[in-house]
Each structure stands twice: as C-alpha cells, then as structure tokens.
Write an enzyme that holds these catalytic residues in place. Structure first.
Site, PDB file in Angstrom:
ATOM      1  N   ASN A 159       2.888  -3.828  -5.634  1.00  0.00           N
ATOM      2  CA  ASN A 159       3.130  -2.433  -5.259  1.00  0.00           C
ATOM      3  C   ASN A 159       4.632  -2.202  -5.311  1.00  0.00           C
ATOM      4  O   ASN A 159       5.364  -2.555  -4.387  1.00  0.00           O
ATOM      5  CB  ASN A 159       2.582  -2.160  -3.855  1.00  0.00           C
ATOM      6  CG  ASN A 159       2.727  -0.707  -3.432  1.00  0.00           C
ATOM      7  OD1 ASN A 159       3.415   0.073  -4.086  1.00  0.00           O
ATOM      8  ND2 ASN A 159       2.096  -0.349  -2.338  1.00  0.00           N
TER       9      ASN A 159
ATOM     10  N   ARG B  61      -0.612  -1.072  -8.101  1.00  0.00           N
ATOM     11  CA  ARG B  61      -0.723   0.301  -7.604  1.00  0.00           C
ATOM     12  C   ARG B  61       0.070   1.213  -8.528  1.00  0.00           C
ATOM     13  O   ARG B  61       1.244   0.956  -8.829  1.00  0.00           O
ATOM     14  CB  ARG B  61      -0.165   0.414  -6.191  1.00  0.00           C
ATOM     15  CG  ARG B  61      -0.274   1.838  -5.650  1.00  0.00           C
ATOM     16  CD  ARG B  61       0.586   2.054  -4.433  1.00  0.00           C
ATOM     17  NE  ARG B  61       0.445   3.409  -3.921  1.00  0.00           N
ATOM     18  CZ  ARG B  61       1.373   4.034  -3.220  1.00  0.00           C
ATOM     19  NH1 ARG B  61       2.508   3.428  -2.928  1.00  0.00           N
ATOM     20  NH2 ARG B  61       1.174   5.266  -2.780  1.00  0.00           N
TER      21      ARG B  61
ATOM     22  N   HIS C 204      -2.641   9.274  -2.382  1.00  0.00           N
ATOM     23  CA  HIS C 204      -3.154   8.401  -1.317  1.00  0.00           C
ATOM     24  C   HIS C 204      -4.654   8.168  -1.463  1.00  0.00           C
ATOM     25  O   HIS C 204      -5.335   7.825  -0.504  1.00  0.00           O
ATOM     26  CB  HIS C 204      -2.888   9.008   0.079  1.00  0.00           C
ATOM     27  CG  HIS C 204      -1.452   9.158   0.428  1.00  0.00           C
ATOM     28  ND1 HIS C 204      -0.965  10.270   1.084  1.00  0.00           N
ATOM     29  CD2 HIS C 204      -0.378   8.345   0.212  1.00  0.00           C
ATOM     30  CE1 HIS C 204       0.344  10.147   1.270  1.00  0.00           C
ATOM     31  NE2 HIS C 204       0.720   8.979   0.741  1.00  0.00           N
TER      32      HIS C 204
ATOM     33  N   HIS D  85      -4.177  10.694   6.337  1.00  0.00           N
ATOM     34  CA  HIS D  85      -3.242   9.601   6.042  1.00  0.00           C
ATOM     35  C   HIS D  85      -1.860  10.098   6.454  1.00  0.00           C
ATOM     36  O   HIS D  85      -1.226  10.882   5.745  1.00  0.00           O
ATOM     37  CB  HIS D  85      -3.283   9.261   4.548  1.00  0.00           C
ATOM     38  CG  HIS D  85      -2.348   8.165   4.156  1.00  0.00           C
ATOM     39  ND1 HIS D  85      -2.777   6.878   3.871  1.00  0.00           N
ATOM     40  CD2 HIS D  85      -0.997   8.151   3.989  1.00  0.00           C
ATOM     41  CE1 HIS D  85      -1.728   6.133   3.553  1.00  0.00           C
ATOM     42  NE2 HIS D  85      -0.638   6.888   3.611  1.00  0.00           N
TER      43      HIS D  85
ATOM     44  N   ARG E  36       9.881  15.072   3.032  1.00  0.00           N
ATOM     45  CA  ARG E  36       9.387  16.121   2.142  1.00  0.00           C
ATOM     46  C   ARG E  36       8.959  17.346   2.953  1.00  0.00           C
ATOM     47  O   ARG E  36       8.389  17.217   4.031  1.00  0.00           O
ATOM     48  CB  ARG E  36       8.202  15.629   1.316  1.00  0.00           C
ATOM     49  CG  ARG E  36       8.524  14.472   0.398  1.00  0.00           C
ATOM     50  CD  ARG E  36       7.304  14.044  -0.391  1.00  0.00           C
ATOM     51  NE  ARG E  36       7.442  12.681  -0.848  1.00  0.00           N
ATOM     52  CZ  ARG E  36       6.465  11.783  -0.863  1.00  0.00           C
ATOM     53  NH1 ARG E  36       5.258  12.110  -0.428  1.00  0.00           N
ATOM     54  NH2 ARG E  36       6.673  10.568  -1.299  1.00  0.00           N
TER      55      ARG E  36
ATOM     56  N   ASP F 286      12.088   8.791  11.005  1.00  0.00           N
ATOM     57  CA  ASP F 286      11.283   7.841  11.774  1.00  0.00           C
ATOM     58  C   ASP F 286      10.725   8.554  13.005  1.00  0.00           C
ATOM     59  O   ASP F 286      11.483   8.957  13.898  1.00  0.00           O
ATOM     60  CB  ASP F 286      12.138   6.642  12.188  1.00  0.00           C
ATOM     61  CG  ASP F 286      11.290   5.494  12.735  1.00  0.00           C
ATOM     62  OD1 ASP F 286      10.371   5.754  13.532  1.00  0.00           O
ATOM     63  OD2 ASP F 286      11.550   4.336  12.357  1.00  0.00           O
TER      64      ASP F 286
ATOM     65  N   GLU G  51      -4.775  -0.749   1.618  1.00  0.00           N
ATOM     66  CA  GLU G  51      -4.730  -0.403   0.202  1.00  0.00           C
ATOM     67  C   GLU G  51      -4.650  -1.644  -0.683  1.00  0.00           C
ATOM     68  O   GLU G  51      -5.231  -1.666  -1.777  1.00  0.00           O
ATOM     69  CB  GLU G  51      -3.538   0.527  -0.056  1.00  0.00           C
ATOM     70  CG  GLU G  51      -3.697   1.893   0.588  1.00  0.00           C
ATOM     71  CD  GLU G  51      -2.439   2.726   0.513  1.00  0.00           C
ATOM     72  OE1 GLU G  51      -2.391   3.659  -0.308  1.00  0.00           O
ATOM     73  OE2 GLU G  51      -1.497   2.434   1.278  1.00  0.00           O
TER      74      GLU G  51
END
Length: 632
Positions: A36, A107, A196, A224, A257, A299, A405
C-alpha cells in the site's frame, strides 16, 4: 429458459457480489504480500488471507524526504532520501527474509470506469493504470510506483491490483451522474466513482456476520471516518450511493479536505484571491477540512483536547464534522427506504467515542438509539472486530467494526492468483440463449387448447425435466401482437410470460426484470390459443439473467445460492461484462447461464460461437471456436 439443442458458450464469473466476497477455498494455502503505497509512506504486510494473521509488517515513512525511515519490529532504519523504488528495494529483502510469498496484492485508489474488479497485473494493465493518474493525482502515482518497483523485485510472482473504486461500480446511473453537459461528461469521463470501497465492503460483510444476517438482506450505512472520510449506502450487499465522487474531495469534512463546497465559492476565491488551479487544489485538498476549521491541524485527538479546553474554533470543527456525517446518514436512509445498521470504522470511527456520540445522538427518528455506556466502552481489535453501542432493542443497530483493508486485498489477490493457475480446468460455464416463452397452469392449458388437453413435448431442454412444447400461442398487448410464442413444460402453479426488452416495445408494455417465479405486482397480458383466450392479471416479466448451478459447481466456484456475480465474454471485438447475474443453486440444476435474445445479440453470440476459457487481466473471457449453436 434456453431453447433445446443449444451448444454451450464459455464464460466465467468475474467477481462475486460486492457485499459477500467469494469464498476462498480452504485448499488455497497462500501467504500474500500486500503493498500500500501512499504519497509519502509505504505499508507492507505479509499475511494469511484465511486467518488474517500477520507474519511480518513494515512501514516506510517520509518517502522522498531526506529523513526517510523504515520501521520494522523495534528497529528504525534510515533510508536517506529514498523514493518508492529505492525504499521497496531496501525493505523487501529484509521483510521477506526466510519467508515464502505466493502472491502480491496492491492497493490502487482509482480504477476509473475500466477496472471494477481485482485485476491480474501485466504490462498492458500497468500502462492503462498510468493513464488514470489524473483522476487521483495524490494517490494513483505512488500506487503505480509501488507496482512497478514490486514487479521488478518479485517478477515471478502474480501481482494483483485491488481498487478502492471497484465496490462502487454497482451504483445506479442516477447516483453516479453529475448534472453537467452530456458532451463534456462523455469527453472527459466525468462521473462519481467513490472511494474506500475495500473498507466499506469489508465492514458491511463483518456487520452482517455479527448480526447473523446475510448482508444481501440488509440495508447498511457504513461510515469510514479517518483523515479521509466517506459514507456509503450498502443495499442488498451492493453500494448504491457514496459520498466521495470523481475524486476523493467530495462529501464529508476530512482531515485536510473540504468535502462538499458550493462551486460558486471556488469561483469567487479564484477571482478575489487570484488563485490558479494549483492554488485551488492546495487550498481544497491540503488546507481545508478539520485543519482549516480548527487552525491546529488535522489530528482529531488534538482538536478534541483543545475543544475541551474551550477553543471555539476546535469546537466548531467537531460540530461541522459530525453534522455533515449525520446529514449523509439521513440522506442514505432515505435513498434505501430505511436502514438496518449504521457502522463506524477507520481511525475516527473506531476510536472516537465523542464523535460517534455526536453523530448518532439525534438519530432516534430512524430507530437508532444510542447507549452511552456501550459507546464509551466500545473497543475493537483483530480478535474482536465488532462492538455494538446501540441500546438493547434498538431497531437500527449501531456498530463499530475494525476495518482490515490489507486482509481484504490479500483475500482478493489470493483468489485471483489461484484462479489464474487453473482457469481452463475450473471456469467453463455454458451459456444458453432464451427466446420469449410461456409457462402455463393446468387450468390455462385447458382454456387455451381444450378440455383434457396435455402439453406435447417437442424436445428436451438443458435443465433436467424441462421441455419445449409443440404448443404455441399468440401474446396480445395494448400496442401489438407476438405470434407463435412457444409454451414450455411441465405445467406450473402460476402462469408466466417471459419476453425481452425489444418485445416490450412491440407489445406496448413495461415488464419488470424479475427472477423466474416472482410475478407479484407484475403486469398482465392476454394469451390467444386455438380453443380460447386467457387474460392474465399478472405474470409478464423480463427474466433476470442467471446461472443454474448444481451444489458441486457452486462449491467449485466458491459461490452460494442467491449470490450476484459478473460474467465476462469476448466475441470478436464485442467484449462484454454482464453484471447483476443471479446464482441459483439446486441439486436439480445443471450448470448453465441463461441470457435473453437481446443480451445475446449485444454480445454477438450467434451460430458457430462456442468457448474456450483463458485468463486475461484478472477476469476469464471467451475465445471463439467453431461449435454448433441452435439459432431457432
């Protein structure tokens, strides 16, 4: 129902129903390396896809920076200034020392319209992935760099790409379409893809397992919530709506974002602040979201701590984040006409009891009742992957589910890698083409053909005990008529008339796509026979494409009754993938897929077609060979 005398046309299951991964047979014993690659990090796991046990893990951080470092076990080893290729070349020999690996799963964030299932990587696929980089410029280039480097380092192993967007390929057109000019949309390939997907599919499956329900019987909203965040409506095991769009920028408030923004604001900022395209990209993708609202970074742990100390900007960031998620949950409950379970996963969803509380505290109107104590105590781990925090008796269940995942990628990579080794031996599925036909009750037979009449077999059909009859009828609709429509035997408990979409226009009717036998609330039609007329109040359908399987065949393919799969065929320039193919399993059945005449014509399945299977890019496709075909 197929016509008698048809010869098989080859095909294969391309992938399983998104809400239920195809079972990985216990005979497939593999260790899979999962790669990944992010823009500045690499996550590597060697694991057993059956158990999820990690045999080895490694993390490379700050890729491309002077202080790039490998973290493995208790060791922290500098790899000064390494790019993805150098970092993998340095890390893989250390990670794999003394360990056998059978396949590599990668991924890939964006698969575009072409890649909607796990795909075996070859040079052509890698080249095609390169062309998709503009769709996810932050994610696909490092994904691709990892693929190129890993294939060079491990050239003898099968490499499989697993796409974040694949799970959302089942979204209906109304959910994936933007209200933009058609010519522009077609020119640029603009549509909503969602992301996702590997995580959403995994946690929906785990939720169904915890609730002791088949995910295909549930309406699940999966949240998610991490530095990247999205919500998905999972109905009948399939993604029917998701919050991210053509890029991962749409939807929820995220770490950096913005999520949903009025496009007019972007135009205004560009005009007033003089930002060019790169400046807007940096603003929306890197300086907005929780970081932009709070002013202290992305965070959530830091933001929650500052909010508890009275920081109003951090309080607002938490409120906006929770409000946006709650708004999407309400919308998706409306899309599905209700919801049975709401699932929280990823870094914030699994670990922030405060955020789960804020999101779910006003969902009583849906029947989702929060238990505060269970929410505070909710913990998940690989050995205990699900925790419930709804009140006992809550109609809608509230769950925390640990996403995995890497294990999902390893599962798909192992399944595809194993299948690529024995495709021709295990993957032939005959296809038969079903013309319009009629099933009758005893009463209808006597009305249409005379008292005491019994159906006369013309020739047997492929499914045991079924046959085409000498008898034919005229089907009469509001607009037109279809003459000489064959009756099939034996008699049934309800009348049923199966036609194609083309026949609908000829008759002037609108027949729903249904499983055979599901005639409730379907339209009626008139049947004319030599001795009388029957007007049906219901029973006119377009048959859903399906595959009949004996239980032995189902076990071989790793599917179950009522699974929904895709089937790929390739006939001289008319490659097609048939989606929404229902699996029907019974000891009475013989292996065979049934298509109607419109579907067969679209794929150019005609006289002389037949099949020999070969693995091409991760799905199994038909190659032509001269074989007989009944074109009655």
């Amino acid at each position: 129902m197929p016509r008698a005398g048809q010869s098989p046309v080859g095909a294969s299951i391309a992938r399983g129903a998104p809400g239920r991964r195809l079972a990985l047979p216990s005979a497939i014993a593999m260790h899979v390396l999962v790669v990944n690659c992010g823009s500045s990090s690499i996550k590597l796991d060697v694991l057993d896809p059956h158990s999820g046990e990690r045999l080895a893990t490694a993390r490379v951080e700050r890729v491309g920076h002077p202080d790039c470092v490998l973290l493995m076990g208790d060791a922290s080893i500098p790899i000064e200034g390494a790019d993805h290729a150098r970092a993998l070349a340095f890390t893989l020999p250390r990670l794999l020392e003394g360990r056998a690996v059978d396949a590599v799963g990668h991924r890939v964030v964006h698969g575009g319209a072409r890649f909607d299932a796990p795909t075996l990587l070859d040079d052509a696929v890698v080249e095609a992935l390169g062309a998709l980089s503009p769709l996810a410029p932050l994610h696909n280039p490092p994904n691709l760099a990892g693929i190129v480097a890993a294939r060079a380092l491990l050239p003898k192993l099968p490499h499989v790409a697993v796409f974040d967007t694949a799970f959302h390929a089942t979204m209906p057109r109304r959910a994936r379409s933007y209200a933009l000019p058609k010519a522009l949309v077609e020119k640029l390939g603009i549509r909503r893809y969602g992301f996702h997907g590997t995580s959403h599919a995994w946690v929906a499956q785990q939720a169904g397992r915890y609730l002791k329900e088949d995910p295909r019987a549930l309406r699940i909203i999966t949240c998610h919530l991490g530095n990247g965040a999205s919500v998905t409506a999972v109905e009948a095991g399939r993604s029917v709506e998701t919050s991210m769009g053509m890029t991962p920028l749409e939807g929820l408030v995220m770490g950096t974002r913005s999520g949903d923004v009025d496009p007019g604001i972007i135009l205004e900022i560009a005009r007033k602040e003089g930002l060019d395209i790169d400046g807007l990209d940096k603003l929306l993708n890197h300086r907005s979201g929780l970081a932009g609202l709070s002013g202290v970074g992305n965070d959530l742990r830091d933001i929650e701590a500052r909010a508890a100390s009275g920081d109003e900007d951090c309080r607002l960031a938490i409120q906006v984040f929770a409000h946006r998620v709650r708004k999407y949950i309400g919308a998706y409950a409306a899309v599905m006409g209700g919801v049975d379970a709401i699932v929280f996963t990823a870094g914030i969803g699994e670990n922030s009891a405060l955020m789960r509380h804020r999101i779910t505290q006003r969902l009583d109107f849906l029947g989702a009742r929060l238990d505060e104590d269970r929410n505070r105590d909710a913990r998940v781990s690989p050995t205990s992957p699900v925790a419930e925090f709804s009140e006992h008796g809550s109609r809608v269940r509230l769950l925390v589910v640990a996403t995995d995942e890497a294990r999902a990628i390893a599962h798909d990579a192992a399944l595809l890698a194993a299948g690529a080794q024995s495709v021709e031996a295990a993957s032939m599925i005959p296809i038969a083409v079903s013309a319009r036909h009629i099933h009758l009750t005893r009463e209808a037979v006597e009305t249409l053909f005379g008292a005491g009449h019994t159906l006369t077999p013309y020739k047997p059909l492929s499914q045991p005990g079924q046959f085409a009859c000498e008898e034919k009828l005229t089907v009469v609709g509001p607009k037109g008529r279809l003459a000489n429509v064959r009756v099939l035997g034996p008699e049934r408990s309800e009348c049923q008339v199966e036609i194609s979409r083309t026949d609908e226009f000829a008759l002037g009717v609108d027949a729903p796509v249904r499983d055979s036998g599901d005639v409730a609330n379907s339209p009626g039609i008139t049947l004319e026979g030599p001795a009388g007329v029957v007007t049906l109040a219901k029973g006119l359908i377009c048959a859903r494409r399906h595959i009949h399987m004996h239980p032995d065949d189902a076990a071989r393919f790793g599917v179950g009754d009522r699974d929904v799969v895709e089937v790929a065929v390739d006939t001289d320039g008319r490659d097609m993938i048939f989606g929404d193919v229902l699996i029907r399993v019974s000891p009475k059945y013989k292996l065979e897929m049934h298509l109607d005449t419109d579907e067969a014509n679209a794929a150019q399945l005609s006289g002389g077609d037949g099949g020999v299977l070969a693995s091409t890019g991760g799905s199994v496709r038909l190659r032509r060979r001269n074989v007989g075909f009944d074109a009655e």
